[in-house]
Write a protein that holds these residues in place. Structure first.
Motif, PDB file in Angstrom:
ATOM      1  N   GLU A   1      20.806 -48.310  33.123  1.00  0.00           N
ATOM      2  CA  GLU A   1      19.835 -49.353  32.794  1.00  0.00           C
ATOM      3  C   GLU A   1      20.419 -50.734  33.011  1.00  0.00           C
ATOM      4  OE1 GLU A   1      18.509 -49.059  28.756  1.00  0.00           O
ATOM      5  OE2 GLU A   1      16.486 -49.764  29.273  1.00  0.00           O
ATOM      6  N   LYS A   2      19.588 -51.616  33.508  1.00  0.00           N
ATOM      7  CA  LYS A   2      19.885 -53.029  33.793  1.00  0.00           C
ATOM      8  C   LYS A   2      20.541 -53.216  35.161  1.00  0.00           C
ATOM      9  CE  LYS A   2      20.131 -54.399  28.971  1.00  0.00           C
ATOM     10  NZ  LYS A   2      20.951 -54.981  27.872  1.00  0.00           N
TER      11      LYS A   2
ATOM     12  N   ALA B   1      17.207 -55.315  37.405  1.00  0.00           N
ATOM     13  CA  ALA B   1      17.362 -55.094  35.952  1.00  0.00           C
ATOM     14  C   ALA B   1      16.538 -53.885  35.526  1.00  0.00           C
ATOM     15  CB  ALA B   1      16.956 -56.339  35.182  1.00  0.00           C
TER      16      ALA B   1
ATOM     17  N   GLN C   1      14.869 -50.504  34.094  1.00  0.00           N
ATOM     18  CA  GLN C   1      14.604 -50.055  32.734  1.00  0.00           C
ATOM     19  C   GLN C   1      14.302 -48.558  32.757  1.00  0.00           C
ATOM     20  OE1 GLN C   1      11.369 -52.432  31.228  1.00  0.00           O
ATOM     21  NE2 GLN C   1      12.457 -54.375  31.516  1.00  0.00           N
TER      22      GLN C   1
END
Lengths: 119, 115
Positions: free
Chosen positions: A15-16, A81, A83
């Motif tokens: 994630e990110k 980014a 998610q």
């Protein structure tokens, strides 16, 4: 003949992180359209974006961006980014408009890239 | 608009049985399509139709039949179910105006298992 290749079968990122999904297409037609669809774990297919062969401008929609390059016959999709909710299978598709051949008007899908966003 | 609806959502068939997967759209789209998606795989076109009374084979038509008597409905018929037809079936429709510009609108899918 038309063809869409999504060489990445499966991608996992944390994630990110940013992630790019590749799409390479083949067609001899000068007028065509490219699409991206998302298939989340729930199974439905969701339309994300369309791009026509005469418009090479990149497009940004929030964390999503698309890079269309006719020189390399590519229409790549980047998630910035990432998610966990971005976890899905993503399909690239090509639609051509052969003149006078309405019976052949159909969309050619790539095999999809399964994206896993790890928390 | 309800969009593209498919029934049933799930079905288990025995080998050799037959069934019809229903697909209806209320958007007055002329183009309609049937795809199958095998586990972990992409979409394969079974049949498509550019209008009432006109149907054409796609990539994997064997074992299936379709009809298009109205603009709204595009049923898919399996005559003699085989385990190889275990798959998720998606129906889609697409507006005609604008040609290949238009995206497809997909139904929620029918998950079929043949045992």
């Amino acid at each position: 003949a038309q063809k869409v290749t999504q060489a990445q079968t499966e991608i996992s990122v944390v994630e990110k992180e940013d992630v790019t999904l590749d799409c390479v297409y083949e067609t001899r037609d000068t007028t065509y359209y490219l699409f991206w669809y998302k298939q989340p774990p729930s199974g439905e297919l969701v339309f994300l974006i369309r791009r026509n062969s005469f418009d090479e401008q990149n497009e940004i929609s929030g964390r999503y961006s698309w890079n269309f390059q006719k020189s390399t016959s590519s229409f790549n999709f980047t998630i910035t980014a990432s998610q966990v909710v971005d976890s899905a299978v993503y399909f690239c598709a090509l639609s051509v408009n052969p003149v006078g051949q309405n019976r052949d008007d159909k969309i050619i899908f790539g095999k999809g890239t399964r994206l896993h966003i790890l928390p | 608009n309800a969009g593209v609806t498919q029934t049933p959502k799930f079905r288990i068939l025995k080998i050799g049985q037959s069934m019809t997967l229903q697909c209806t759209q209320d958007m007055n789209h002329n183009y309609m399509y049937w795809y199958r998606q095998d586990p972990g795989m992409g979409l394969k076109l079974i049949y498509y139709s550019v209008g009432a009374g006109i149907t054409d084979k796609g990539e994997v038509p064997n074992g299936y039949n379709v009809s298009r008597s109205t603009t709204e409905d595009f049923p898919l018929r399996l005559e003699l179910a085989a385990p190889s037809q275990t798959s998720v079936y998606f129906c889609a429709s697409r507006p005609t105006g604008g040609g290949s510009y238009n995206e497809q609108f997909f139904g929620p899918g029918t998950r079929l298992t043949v045992l």
